[in-house]
Write a protein that holds these residues in place. Structure first.
Motif, PDB file in Angstrom:
ATOM      1  N   GLY A  94      71.281 -10.660 -63.553  1.00  0.00           N
ATOM      2  CA  GLY A  94      69.408 -11.126 -63.561  1.00  0.00           C
ATOM      3  C   GLY A  94      68.690 -11.107 -64.832  1.00  0.00           C
ATOM      4  N   ALA A  95      67.708 -11.992 -65.024  1.00  0.00           N
ATOM      5  CA  ALA A  95      67.005 -11.963 -66.279  1.00  0.00           C
ATOM      6  C   ALA A  95      66.379 -10.700 -66.506  1.00  0.00           C
ATOM      7  CB  ALA A  95      65.980 -12.962 -66.426  1.00  0.00           C
ATOM      8  N   GLY A  96      66.396 -10.119 -67.826  1.00  0.00           N
ATOM      9  CA  GLY A  96      65.860  -8.778 -67.975  1.00  0.00           C
ATOM     10  C   GLY A  96      66.644  -7.713 -67.639  1.00  0.00           C
ATOM     11  N   TYR A  97      67.655  -7.949 -67.209  1.00  0.00           N
ATOM     12  CA  TYR A  97      68.461  -6.753 -67.065  1.00  0.00           C
ATOM     13  C   TYR A  97      68.689  -5.320 -67.802  1.00  0.00           C
ATOM     14  CZ  TYR A  97      71.878  -7.826 -70.601  1.00  0.00           C
ATOM     15  OH  TYR A  97      72.443  -7.996 -71.955  1.00  0.00           O
ATOM     16  N   GLN A  98      68.386  -5.636 -69.043  1.00  0.00           N
ATOM     17  CA  GLN A  98      68.382  -4.536 -70.110  1.00  0.00           C
ATOM     18  C   GLN A  98      67.209  -3.628 -69.792  1.00  0.00           C
ATOM     19  OE1 GLN A  98      69.099  -5.500 -73.930  1.00  0.00           O
ATOM     20  NE2 GLN A  98      70.447  -3.885 -74.414  1.00  0.00           N
ATOM     21  N   ARG A  99      65.980  -4.353 -69.858  1.00  0.00           N
ATOM     22  CA  ARG A  99      64.921  -3.371 -69.773  1.00  0.00           C
ATOM     23  C   ARG A  99      64.566  -2.825 -68.307  1.00  0.00           C
ATOM     24  NH1 ARG A  99      60.397  -8.305 -70.502  1.00  0.00           N
ATOM     25  NH2 ARG A  99      60.884  -9.434 -68.425  1.00  0.00           N
ATOM     26  N   ASN A 100      64.978  -3.913 -67.332  1.00  0.00           N
ATOM     27  CA  ASN A 100      64.955  -3.410 -65.964  1.00  0.00           C
ATOM     28  C   ASN A 100      65.861  -2.115 -65.489  1.00  0.00           C
ATOM     29  OD1 ASN A 100      63.376  -5.493 -65.398  1.00  0.00           O
ATOM     30  ND2 ASN A 100      64.489  -6.993 -64.700  1.00  0.00           N
ATOM     31  N   PHE A 101      67.060  -2.253 -66.280  1.00  0.00           N
ATOM     32  CA  PHE A 101      68.038  -1.066 -65.669  1.00  0.00           C
ATOM     33  C   PHE A 101      67.371   0.334 -65.989  1.00  0.00           C
ATOM     34  CE2 PHE A 101      71.207   1.997 -67.000  1.00  0.00           C
ATOM     35  CZ  PHE A 101      71.965   2.147 -65.916  1.00  0.00           C
ATOM     36  N   HIS A 130      55.853  -5.510 -68.356  1.00  0.00           N
ATOM     37  CA  HIS A 130      56.854  -6.543 -67.990  1.00  0.00           C
ATOM     38  C   HIS A 130      57.156  -6.524 -66.558  1.00  0.00           C
ATOM     39  CE1 HIS A 130      59.410  -3.153 -68.276  1.00  0.00           C
ATOM     40  NE2 HIS A 130      60.356  -3.436 -67.426  1.00  0.00           N
ATOM     41  N   LEU A 131      56.755  -5.347 -65.815  1.00  0.00           N
ATOM     42  CA  LEU A 131      56.855  -5.429 -64.353  1.00  0.00           C
ATOM     43  C   LEU A 131      55.821  -6.640 -63.703  1.00  0.00           C
ATOM     44  CD1 LEU A 131      57.253  -1.641 -63.561  1.00  0.00           C
ATOM     45  CD2 LEU A 131      58.830  -3.158 -64.246  1.00  0.00           C
ATOM     46  N   PHE A 132      54.806  -6.713 -64.287  1.00  0.00           N
ATOM     47  CA  PHE A 132      54.191  -7.522 -63.786  1.00  0.00           C
ATOM     48  C   PHE A 132      53.973  -8.787 -64.490  1.00  0.00           C
ATOM     49  CE2 PHE A 132      52.098  -3.374 -64.119  1.00  0.00           C
ATOM     50  CZ  PHE A 132      52.153  -2.985 -62.584  1.00  0.00           C
ATOM     51  N   ASP A 133      54.954  -9.232 -65.034  1.00  0.00           N
ATOM     52  CA  ASP A 133      55.261 -10.484 -65.782  1.00  0.00           C
ATOM     53  C   ASP A 133      54.285 -10.703 -66.632  1.00  0.00           C
ATOM     54  OD1 ASP A 133      57.789 -11.039 -64.457  1.00  0.00           O
ATOM     55  OD2 ASP A 133      56.860 -11.859 -62.733  1.00  0.00           O
ATOM     56  N   VAL A 134      53.665  -9.756 -67.537  1.00  0.00           N
ATOM     57  CA  VAL A 134      52.627 -10.068 -68.461  1.00  0.00           C
ATOM     58  C   VAL A 134      53.196  -9.595 -69.702  1.00  0.00           C
ATOM     59  CG1 VAL A 134      50.940  -9.732 -66.733  1.00  0.00           C
ATOM     60  CG2 VAL A 134      51.487  -7.760 -68.047  1.00  0.00           C
ATOM     61  N   GLY A 135      54.243  -9.110 -69.924  1.00  0.00           N
ATOM     62  CA  GLY A 135      54.962  -8.690 -71.250  1.00  0.00           C
ATOM     63  C   GLY A 135      54.742  -9.629 -72.265  1.00  0.00           C
ATOM     64  N   ARG A 176      59.934  -2.302 -55.051  1.00  0.00           N
ATOM     65  CA  ARG A 176      59.322  -3.630 -54.951  1.00  0.00           C
ATOM     66  C   ARG A 176      59.630  -4.588 -56.066  1.00  0.00           C
ATOM     67  NH1 ARG A 176      57.086  -7.565 -55.003  1.00  0.00           N
ATOM     68  NH2 ARG A 176      54.768  -7.950 -54.756  1.00  0.00           N
ATOM     69  N   TYR A 177      60.430  -4.183 -57.138  1.00  0.00           N
ATOM     70  CA  TYR A 177      60.716  -5.166 -58.124  1.00  0.00           C
ATOM     71  C   TYR A 177      62.102  -5.119 -58.507  1.00  0.00           C
ATOM     72  CZ  TYR A 177      55.897  -5.066 -59.039  1.00  0.00           C
ATOM     73  OH  TYR A 177      54.220  -5.128 -58.636  1.00  0.00           O
ATOM     74  N   ALA A 178      63.021  -4.157 -58.007  1.00  0.00           N
ATOM     75  CA  ALA A 178      64.414  -4.251 -58.331  1.00  0.00           C
ATOM     76  C   ALA A 178      65.121  -5.429 -58.258  1.00  0.00           C
ATOM     77  CB  ALA A 178      64.973  -3.011 -57.909  1.00  0.00           C
ATOM     78  N   LYS A 179      66.043  -5.820 -58.998  1.00  0.00           N
ATOM     79  CA  LYS A 179      66.773  -7.229 -58.430  1.00  0.00           C
ATOM     80  C   LYS A 179      68.087  -6.835 -58.230  1.00  0.00           C
ATOM     81  CE  LYS A 179      63.802  -9.987 -61.479  1.00  0.00           C
ATOM     82  NZ  LYS A 179      63.683 -11.004 -62.589  1.00  0.00           N
ATOM     83  N   ASN A 180      68.727  -5.705 -58.489  1.00  0.00           N
ATOM     84  CA  ASN A 180      70.035  -5.306 -58.198  1.00  0.00           C
ATOM     85  C   ASN A 180      69.971  -4.151 -57.432  1.00  0.00           C
ATOM     86  OD1 ASN A 180      70.005  -5.966 -61.634  1.00  0.00           O
ATOM     87  ND2 ASN A 180      71.129  -7.016 -60.352  1.00  0.00           N
ATOM     88  N   SER A 181      71.176  -4.011 -56.543  1.00  0.00           N
ATOM     89  CA  SER A 181      71.031  -2.936 -55.461  1.00  0.00           C
ATOM     90  C   SER A 181      71.843  -1.769 -55.912  1.00  0.00           C
ATOM     91  CB  SER A 181      71.776  -3.523 -54.295  1.00  0.00           C
ATOM     92  OG  SER A 181      72.934  -4.034 -54.482  1.00  0.00           O
TER      93      SER A 181
END
Length: 779
Positions: free
Chosen positions: A148-155, A183-188, A707-712
């Motif tokens: 998924g997009a932004g995988y590095q910062r989301n991890f 960036h969690l709010f897509d404002v980064g 709320r925001y995680a894209k990976n399980s």
């Protein structure tokens, strides 16, 4: 998006030489084992293979290591790994698209030779369908498609809670906490745009600074001064024909087409400028030349007094130095030879009498050196022989007296007629004594005869050798005695001194002074020299000078404009300089009008740039204001999306804080804080212990993940080390109820907690398993 780790293999990575972790549970995986047995290594390996970085190591390196002295080698390499081996991590992961195999690998030799961590040396590979590992060149694109997009910062923010950094976010400023989750709010990206606008605004602000405003004002004043200077000039505008003023050099103002700027031409025309300086120089040229001539006289004819004295005393005879050197040599030889021969006999014969034959023969002694040396040798030989005879006589006499004494002594009772020394029989003892006395008389007569012969030889040597030589030497010494001191003095002059005196003599001659009338007339060193008369003659050479008519800039003008050529100066007339001044003034007026027009155009452009900068700054301020107002409102609205989850989760994990009541999130889009009650003003972290802060971080991370995680997948490093038992129970219940669809991998060093977690999950029919790291490290 489904993301489960099924297998993780380590080769020469940190504490593990080679180990493969099989993971069967899709719900809970507990990493068991004491501290220091590799549980954090497992998390580091997962982060490295999925993101290409290990965030905690990067922070450690930045905070603790001076890069100027960074040593070689990487802490990621197993200590006993061999030089030719690789350091690698292989992961088998399951996604919605199926099972994928990823590998991060680097050569040990590269890690050892590099400096620092060496994370960038690990290349990413994937296992192809043919069973071969293929390097991923477009790594970011590949992982974004997979994770998924932004995988590095989301991890880091959603999927991994580190043991050592679990309260860092909470202990930072409210604005810093807000920036960490922008960036969690897509404002980064929008925050980045605002920063870019601010940077651009800072660059544009330089175009409307006070200095720019003052520069515009200065330009207006300069243009006005130029206009006034041109309008106030009363120069006759009639054209003047061009004429070259200085021919020996090319001056920038002495050309037909003058295109210099008015400011430069104005400098030429000023009172201190080139043209007026030239005019003053031409007026005072004669005085300047006379002063140069007088300086040349001083330089050439005013040497040190010692040099003048030497010149007057020796100058007339410097060409005779070679002759004087021979005279001194002969004189010194005369004194030496005279002293040796005049000492008398035998003292005169004690010397070596070794002289230069050529020098000896140059005197008219009536004999050559060979005859002289032969006579000396013969006399020395006769004297030596006489000395030997006398010595033998004396020794024999001494021996005889001693013998007689001994012979007559009572201790030698020899009454026979034979000689006790030689054994000869003399018939009677009286005959023996008589013969001894007869020998003494004979030897004494011989010695006396030798003395008469030697005396005759000496008298003959004196008459035939010494007397003629002393006569000649006396005459020579008497002849040279009065001049030899002078000659020795002039001969002692070095080659450099003689050369200098000759050059000095030529200098006087070049100025018309004949030194013959000043030279010393005799060979006496006491003769009074005509130094004052010579000084008077030099003084007559000086030319009259009016020093007030000579400017300080005259030497520079003479050298630079005329190359120190007097003739070129005298060729210029004063009227020609006045015509040149008029010609240049006309050029100044023409160029001034052109310069005014050019400056006016430049001023218009600069003024327009200044006004546009003011307009753009205002427009950007308005744009930033709109961005901020909308972003802050948007962040506040989005924060509401996790507020309920966070309030519930924090209440579940903080059972011993406010009786299990949750914590509220407060944000205005700029600052983020946590409140026990909406009406309380201070942040809740000021009322919490370290364990409660850890619970708060877990609550916050879990809410963000939910709320925001894209990976399980969720990784938690030792979450219960600072939690109370009641908080542990709440944490486990929260995981099994809210995150049953996640693969949760957490670590603990407490066996009872591990068993309790697995039990609680199995009660809900959820998978769970434990990995014993104490056993894994030593398999």
């Amino acid at each position: 998006m489904k993301l489960n780790i099924k297998k993780l293999s380590l080769e020469n990575f940190k504490a593990f030489k080679s180990h493969e972790f099989e993971i069967t549970s899709k719900n809970l995986v507990v990493l068991d084992g004491p501290n220091g047995f590799g549980k954090t290594t497992f998390f580091d390996a997962v982060e490295l293979v999925l993101t290409g970085d290990i965030t905690r190591y990067i922070s450690l390196e930045a905070d603790t290591i001076d890069k100027r002295s960074m040593v070689q080698g990487s802490p990621l390499t197993y200590d006993l790994a061999l030089a030719g081996e690789n350091v690698s991590i292989t992961a088998e992961i399951e996604t919605d698209e199926g099972v994928f195999h990823l590998k991060r690998s680097a050569r040990k030799v590269d890690l050892d030779q590099g400096k620092g961590l060496g994370l960038k040396l690990f290349k990413l590979y994937t296992l192809s369908r043919s069973g071969e590992w293929t390097e991923i060149l477009q790594e970011k694109q590949f992982l974004e498609e997979l994770l998924g997009a932004g995988y590095q910062r989301n991890f880091k923010l959603f999927h991994y809670v580190e043991q050592e950094d679990n309260t860092a976010v909470l202990k930072s400023k409210g604005s810093t906490k807000q920036q960490k989750i922008d960036h969690l709010f897509d404002v980064g990206d929008y925050r980045t745009r605002i920063e870019k606008i601010e940077k651009i605004k800072g660059l544009i602000a330089k175009l409307k600074s006070t200095a720019k405003k003052e520069d515009l004002q200065y330009r207006r004043q300069e243009i006005e001064r130029l206009r006034q200077s041109v309008s106030a000039d009363t120069v006759d505008t009639a054209d003047v024909a061009f004429e070259r003023l200085i021919k020996i050099t090319q001056q920038p103002w002495d050309i037909a087409k003058i295109e210099a700027k008015p400011s430069i031409i104005s400098n030429w025309l000023s009172q201190e400028g080139a043209l007026n300086g030239l005019k003053r120089f031409r007026h005072g040229a004669s005085n300047f030349f006379n002063s140069r001539y007088n300086a040349a006289v001083d330089k050439a004819l005013k040497p040190k007094r010692e040099a003048v004295e030497s010149l007057l005393r020796f100058g007339v005879r410097m060409d005779e130095i070679a002759t004087y050197r021979e005279d001194v040599r002969h004189y010194d030889f005369s004194l030496l030879l005279f002293g040796s021969l005049d000492a008398g006999f035998p003292a005169s014969l004690n010397g070596g009498f070794e002289f230069d034959p050529e020098l000896f023969n140059s005197f008219n002694f009536g004999m050559d050196y060979h005859r002289f040396s032969s006579a000396v040798a013969s006399l020395k030989s006769a004297a030596a022989s006489a000395g030997l005879v006398e010595l033998a006589y004396n020794e024999l006499q001494s021996s005889r007296e001693a013998f007689i004494t001994k012979f007559s002594n009572e201790h030698i009772n020899h009454m026979a007629s034979d000689c006790p020394a030689c054994g000869h029989d003399w018939e009677t003892r009286e005959n023996l004594l008589r013969q001894l006395e007869l020998h003494r008389v004979t030897l004494e007569a011989l010695v006396e005869e030798n003395s008469k012969t030697l005396k005759a030889s000496i008298d003959e040597f004196k008459q035939q050798i010494i007397t003629p030589i002393l006569t000649v030497l006396n005459e020579h010494i008497a002849t040279q005695r009065n001049s030899v001191a002078y000659k020795k003095k002039i001969v002692d002059l070095s080659e450099e001194q003689v050369s200098y005196l000759k050059r000095l003599s030529l200098s006087y001659a070049s100025f018309g002074i004949d030194l013959n009338e000043f030279y010393s007339a005799s060979f006496s060193l006491d003769e009074v020299l005509k130094i004052k008369e010579l000084d008077d003659a030099v003084a007559l050479l000086y030319r009259p000078v009016d020093f007030d008519a000579i400017g300080e800039d005259f030497p520079d003008i003479f050298e630079q404009m005329f190359l120190s050529d007097e003739k070129s100066v005298l060729e210029i007339e004063i009227d020609a300089i006045d015509r040149k001044l008029h010609y240049i003034k006309l050029a100044y007026m023409r160029n001034s009008f052109a310069d005014i027009k050019e400056k006016e155009l430049s001023l218009i452009q600069a003024d327009e740039t200044y006004r546009k900068a003011i307009y753009l700054i205002k427009a950007m301020d308005k744009l930033v204001s709109i961005y901020n107002e909308n972003l802050n409102a948007y962040v506040v609205s989005i924060a509401k999306g996790i507020e309920v989850l966070f309030h519930i989760y924090s209440g579940r994990l903080l059972q011993n804080f406010q009786s299990g009541l949750g914590i509220f999130i407060e944000t205005d889009g700029k600052n983020l804080s946590f409140r026990e009650h909406p009406k309380k003003l201070h942040d809740a972290i000021f009322s919490m212990s370290s364990g409660q802060l850890s619970s708060l971080v877990l609550s916050f991370t879990l809410a963000l993940n939910k709320r925001y995680a894209k990976n399980s997948i969720m990784l938690i490093d030792d979450p219960v080390q600072s939690l109370d038992d009641i908080n542990v129970a709440g944490f486990i219940d929260l995981l099994r109820n809210e995150f049953s669809e996640r693969q949760v991998i957490l670590s603990t060093h407490e066996d009872e907690i591990s068993s309790y977690m697995q039990y609680k999950f199995k009660k809900y029919t959820l998978d769970s398993e434990s990995i014993d790291f104490k056993r894994a490290l030593y398999v």
